[in-house]
Design a protein around this motif. Structure first.
Motif, PDB file in Angstrom:
ATOM      1  N   ASP A 252       0.829  -1.208   0.000  1.00  0.00           N
ATOM      2  CA  ASP A 252       0.000   0.000   0.000  1.00  0.00           C
ATOM      3  C   ASP A 252       0.864   1.258   0.000  1.00  0.00           C
ATOM      4  O   ASP A 252       0.556   2.243  -0.697  1.00  0.00           O
ATOM      5  CB  ASP A 252      -0.923  -0.003   1.217  1.00  0.00           C
ATOM      6  CG  ASP A 252      -2.059  -0.995   1.093  1.00  0.00           C
ATOM      7  OD1 ASP A 252      -2.319  -1.468  -0.038  1.00  0.00           O
ATOM      8  OD2 ASP A 252      -2.691  -1.311   2.125  1.00  0.00           O
ATOM      9  N   ALA A 253       1.930   1.260   0.795  1.00  0.00           N
ATOM     10  CA  ALA A 253       2.822   2.420   0.841  1.00  0.00           C
ATOM     11  C   ALA A 253       3.462   2.646  -0.521  1.00  0.00           C
ATOM     12  O   ALA A 253       3.574   3.796  -0.997  1.00  0.00           O
ATOM     13  CB  ALA A 253       3.885   2.218   1.918  1.00  0.00           C
ATOM     14  N   ARG A 254       3.868   1.569  -1.166  1.00  0.00           N
ATOM     15  CA  ARG A 254       4.491   1.710  -2.483  1.00  0.00           C
ATOM     16  C   ARG A 254       3.491   2.230  -3.510  1.00  0.00           C
ATOM     17  O   ARG A 254       3.830   3.081  -4.345  1.00  0.00           O
ATOM     18  CB  ARG A 254       5.070   0.366  -2.932  1.00  0.00           C
ATOM     19  CG  ARG A 254       5.677   0.401  -4.332  1.00  0.00           C
ATOM     20  CD  ARG A 254       6.537  -0.813  -4.592  1.00  0.00           C
ATOM     21  NE  ARG A 254       7.762  -0.743  -3.810  1.00  0.00           N
ATOM     22  CZ  ARG A 254       8.204  -1.739  -3.043  1.00  0.00           C
ATOM     23  NH1 ARG A 254       7.524  -2.855  -2.938  1.00  0.00           N
ATOM     24  NH2 ARG A 254       9.329  -1.603  -2.382  1.00  0.00           N
ATOM     25  N   ALA A 255       2.237   1.745  -3.429  1.00  0.00           N
ATOM     26  CA  ALA A 255       1.213   2.202  -4.370  1.00  0.00           C
ATOM     27  C   ALA A 255       0.948   3.700  -4.219  1.00  0.00           C
ATOM     28  O   ALA A 255       0.768   4.423  -5.208  1.00  0.00           O
ATOM     29  CB  ALA A 255      -0.073   1.409  -4.170  1.00  0.00           C
ATOM     30  N   VAL A 256       0.920   4.179  -2.970  1.00  0.00           N
ATOM     31  CA  VAL A 256       0.715   5.606  -2.731  1.00  0.00           C
ATOM     32  C   VAL A 256       1.884   6.412  -3.292  1.00  0.00           C
ATOM     33  O   VAL A 256       1.693   7.456  -3.933  1.00  0.00           O
ATOM     34  CB  VAL A 256       0.531   5.878  -1.222  1.00  0.00           C
ATOM     35  CG1 VAL A 256       0.611   7.375  -0.930  1.00  0.00           C
ATOM     36  CG2 VAL A 256      -0.792   5.319  -0.732  1.00  0.00           C
ATOM     37  N   CYS A 257       3.095   5.947  -3.060  1.00  0.00           N
ATOM     38  CA  CYS A 257       4.270   6.644  -3.584  1.00  0.00           C
ATOM     39  C   CYS A 257       4.257   6.682  -5.105  1.00  0.00           C
ATOM     40  O   CYS A 257       4.607   7.705  -5.721  1.00  0.00           O
ATOM     41  CB  CYS A 257       5.548   5.987  -3.077  1.00  0.00           C
ATOM     42  SG  CYS A 257       5.863   6.277  -1.316  1.00  0.00           S
ATOM     43  N   ASP A 258       3.849   5.576  -5.722  1.00  0.00           N
ATOM     44  CA  ASP A 258       3.755   5.548  -7.184  1.00  0.00           C
ATOM     45  C   ASP A 258       2.747   6.588  -7.676  1.00  0.00           C
ATOM     46  O   ASP A 258       2.991   7.288  -8.671  1.00  0.00           O
ATOM     47  CB  ASP A 258       3.344   4.158  -7.662  1.00  0.00           C
ATOM     48  CG  ASP A 258       4.451   3.124  -7.517  1.00  0.00           C
ATOM     49  OD1 ASP A 258       5.619   3.532  -7.332  1.00  0.00           O
ATOM     50  OD2 ASP A 258       4.152   1.912  -7.574  1.00  0.00           O
ATOM     51  N   ARG A 259       1.605   6.693  -6.997  1.00  0.00           N
ATOM     52  CA  ARG A 259       0.587   7.662  -7.401  1.00  0.00           C
ATOM     53  C   ARG A 259       1.098   9.089  -7.226  1.00  0.00           C
ATOM     54  O   ARG A 259       0.799   9.968  -8.050  1.00  0.00           O
ATOM     55  CB  ARG A 259      -0.695   7.469  -6.597  1.00  0.00           C
ATOM     56  CG  ARG A 259      -1.798   8.464  -6.979  1.00  0.00           C
ATOM     57  CD  ARG A 259      -3.125   8.160  -6.350  1.00  0.00           C
ATOM     58  NE  ARG A 259      -4.132   9.122  -6.754  1.00  0.00           N
ATOM     59  CZ  ARG A 259      -4.812   9.101  -7.900  1.00  0.00           C
ATOM     60  NH1 ARG A 259      -4.572   8.127  -8.779  1.00  0.00           N
ATOM     61  NH2 ARG A 259      -5.712  10.025  -8.182  1.00  0.00           N
ATOM     62  N   LEU A 260       1.871   9.329  -6.174  1.00  0.00           N
ATOM     63  CA  LEU A 260       2.389  10.673  -5.913  1.00  0.00           C
ATOM     64  C   LEU A 260       3.631  10.985  -6.743  1.00  0.00           C
ATOM     65  O   LEU A 260       4.080  12.130  -6.778  1.00  0.00           O
ATOM     66  CB  LEU A 260       2.715  10.829  -4.427  1.00  0.00           C
ATOM     67  CG  LEU A 260       1.530  10.728  -3.458  1.00  0.00           C
ATOM     68  CD1 LEU A 260       2.026  10.774  -2.017  1.00  0.00           C
ATOM     69  CD2 LEU A 260       0.527  11.852  -3.707  1.00  0.00           C
ATOM     70  N   GLY A 261       4.199   9.963  -7.372  1.00  0.00           N
ATOM     71  CA  GLY A 261       5.389  10.159  -8.190  1.00  0.00           C
ATOM     72  C   GLY A 261       6.656  10.390  -7.390  1.00  0.00           C
ATOM     73  O   GLY A 261       7.537  11.154  -7.803  1.00  0.00           O
ATOM     74  N   ILE A 262       6.760   9.707  -6.240  1.00  0.00           N
ATOM     75  CA  ILE A 262       7.950   9.853  -5.403  1.00  0.00           C
ATOM     76  C   ILE A 262       8.597   8.489  -5.195  1.00  0.00           C
ATOM     77  O   ILE A 262       7.914   7.463  -5.270  1.00  0.00           O
ATOM     78  CB  ILE A 262       7.611  10.491  -4.038  1.00  0.00           C
ATOM     79  CG1 ILE A 262       6.658   9.585  -3.256  1.00  0.00           C
ATOM     80  CG2 ILE A 262       7.012  11.877  -4.227  1.00  0.00           C
ATOM     81  CD1 ILE A 262       6.366  10.079  -1.836  1.00  0.00           C
ATOM     82  N   PRO A 263       9.895   8.446  -4.921  1.00  0.00           N
ATOM     83  CA  PRO A 263      10.551   7.160  -4.667  1.00  0.00           C
ATOM     84  C   PRO A 263      10.126   6.574  -3.323  1.00  0.00           C
ATOM     85  O   PRO A 263       9.745   7.303  -2.406  1.00  0.00           O
ATOM     86  CB  PRO A 263      12.042   7.507  -4.672  1.00  0.00           C
ATOM     87  CG  PRO A 263      12.094   8.966  -4.343  1.00  0.00           C
ATOM     88  CD  PRO A 263      10.852   9.569  -4.924  1.00  0.00           C
ATOM     89  N   HIS A 264      10.195   5.256  -3.230  1.00  0.00           N
ATOM     90  CA  HIS A 264       9.829   4.551  -1.996  1.00  0.00           C
ATOM     91  C   HIS A 264      10.885   3.498  -1.710  1.00  0.00           C
ATOM     92  O   HIS A 264      11.214   2.678  -2.570  1.00  0.00           O
ATOM     93  CB  HIS A 264       8.459   3.886  -2.157  1.00  0.00           C
ATOM     94  CG  HIS A 264       8.053   3.068  -0.971  1.00  0.00           C
ATOM     95  ND1 HIS A 264       7.861   1.700  -1.027  1.00  0.00           N
ATOM     96  CD2 HIS A 264       7.804   3.424   0.325  1.00  0.00           C
ATOM     97  CE1 HIS A 264       7.505   1.256   0.164  1.00  0.00           C
ATOM     98  NE2 HIS A 264       7.464   2.281   0.994  1.00  0.00           N
TER      99      HIS A 264
END
Length: 373
Positions: free
Chosen positions: A68-80
């Motif tokens: 879930d954290a990675r999916a949010v980062c992908d949507r925001l366009g930031i590295p995770h």
């Protein structure tokens, strides 16, 4: 909305590292950080073996939460980034949790986690990544006072997490940011929905993330088999009333689960004696405590010369008290105070700090028979 991360003078585009658990709170923090115009990096600490964690729904930083954290980062366009801290988490939090119960104390693993993996380890990671600050989803407020940053309660009393952050040091507070402290929880979920974040309706994780089914005793007995050793249940005069299957099943103030019927009045757990394996029970009046001795006291900034309020359990109301060195004296007796818990001190909305409850001073003296036992 656009949050103020208080990073003036840190360059044209400061760098914010966000501690991401995969829940709605830290996800909204990441989104607010992006909206501030900063360069944002999401970091998740993996606290369990990945295969085991994936099979444990409700456990923080388990497999689903990392996804879930990675999916949010992908949507925001930031590295995770995900960092494996299973070993540090087990030794600093889980093993200590089991040892505290074995010693007849009532631990608070969330504070130990903040003191260890969350703040200490994440701080190092954030600094290695060149961050100007570390932002988290805790519901507390950071306010810059005359002598530097101070810690305050969150404005939403139902979500305030200041009790669990009493051990935060002044140096840590200088680097930390808490953008949700001024928001109610329903507004945070609304922001997540407005931004289309997939975690907007995700349920909150449990307080003790590594015990998803709530069965603390089973976990402790698995880690420390000797915790299943039984003993006697006695009254305050030392008279045997029954037997138990291990101190791990009890905590100070407990009434249910004693299984000693036929008593003239309700009985409560007054104290636990790990040396004799005894559970001492008595009337509610015997739970009254006039003072406690604190250990490992931490102060956040200078102490004001004003009356203080002390909170001795996470769900307790703050009570007037006076501090004499490491001895905290209550204006009126407090009930159900357990060694191993924390006493957190406040001046109004400000968190002054606090310490671990090492010993309690009962309002009612124990009968001589117990003192000689």
């Amino acid at each position: 909305m656009k949050a103020d991360f208080d990073l003036e003078g840190r360059g044209a585009r400061p760098r914010i590292v966000v501690a991401m658990s995969g829940g709605v709170d830290s996800s909204v923090v990441a989104a607010l950080a992006v909206r501030s115009g900063a360069e944002v990096i999401g970091v998740t600490l993996q606290l369990y073996d990945h295969g085991e964690a994936t099979a444990r729904p409700g456990a923080c930083c388990a497999g689903r939460d990392i996804r879930d954290a990675r999916a949010v980062c992908d949507r925001l366009g930031i590295p995770h980034y995900v960092h494996d801290h299973e070993s540090a988490f087990r030794s600093a939090v889980v093993d200590r949790f089991a040892d505290e119960y074995l010693a007849g104390r009532t631990p608070i693993p969330c504070v130990q986690c903040n003191m260890g993996p969350k703040f200490t380890d994440l701080f190092a990671l954030a600094r290695d990544l060149g961050a100007d600050c570390l932002a988290t989803g805790h519901y507390v407020r950071r306010v810059v006072g005359p002598a530097g940053p101070e810690l305050y309660r969150g404005v939403d009393p139902a979500r305030d997490q200041s009790y669990f952050l009493f051990a935060t040091t002044s140096a840590q507070l200088d680097f930390l940011r808490f953008p949700l402290g001024g928001l109610p929880k329903d507004r945070v979920r609304a922001i997540a929905g407005e931004l289309g974040l997939s975690v907007a309706g995700k349920p909150d994780s449990q307080d003790i993330c590594f015990v998803p089914d709530g069965n603390y005793a089973a976990l402790v007995k698995k880690l420390r088999p000797q915790a299943a050793t039984g003993g006697d249940i006695v009254d305050m005069a030392g008279h045997r009333l029954g037997e138990h299957q291990g101190l791990v099943h009890f905590t100070v103030g407990q009434r249910r689960g004693l299984e000693i019927g036929g008593q003239p009045e309700p009985l409560y757990v007054i104290r636990l004696e790990p040396e004799t394996r005894r559970v001492v029970v008595g009337p509610r009046a015997a739970l009254a405590v006039t003072a406690v001795t604190l250990s490992d006291v931490n102060w956040i900034g200078p102490l004001p010369d004003v009356p203080v309020m002390a909170k001795v359990r996470s769900m307790a109301r703050p009570a007037p008290a006076r501090l004499f060195g490491e001895r905290l004296v209550f204006d009126s007796p407090e009930y159900g105070v357990a060694p191993g818990q924390a006493a957190v001190l406040y001046a109004g909305e400000r968190v002054l700090g606090g310490g671990w409850i090492a010993a309690t001073e009962p309002a009612i003296a124990a009968p001589q028979a117990v003192l000689q036992a």
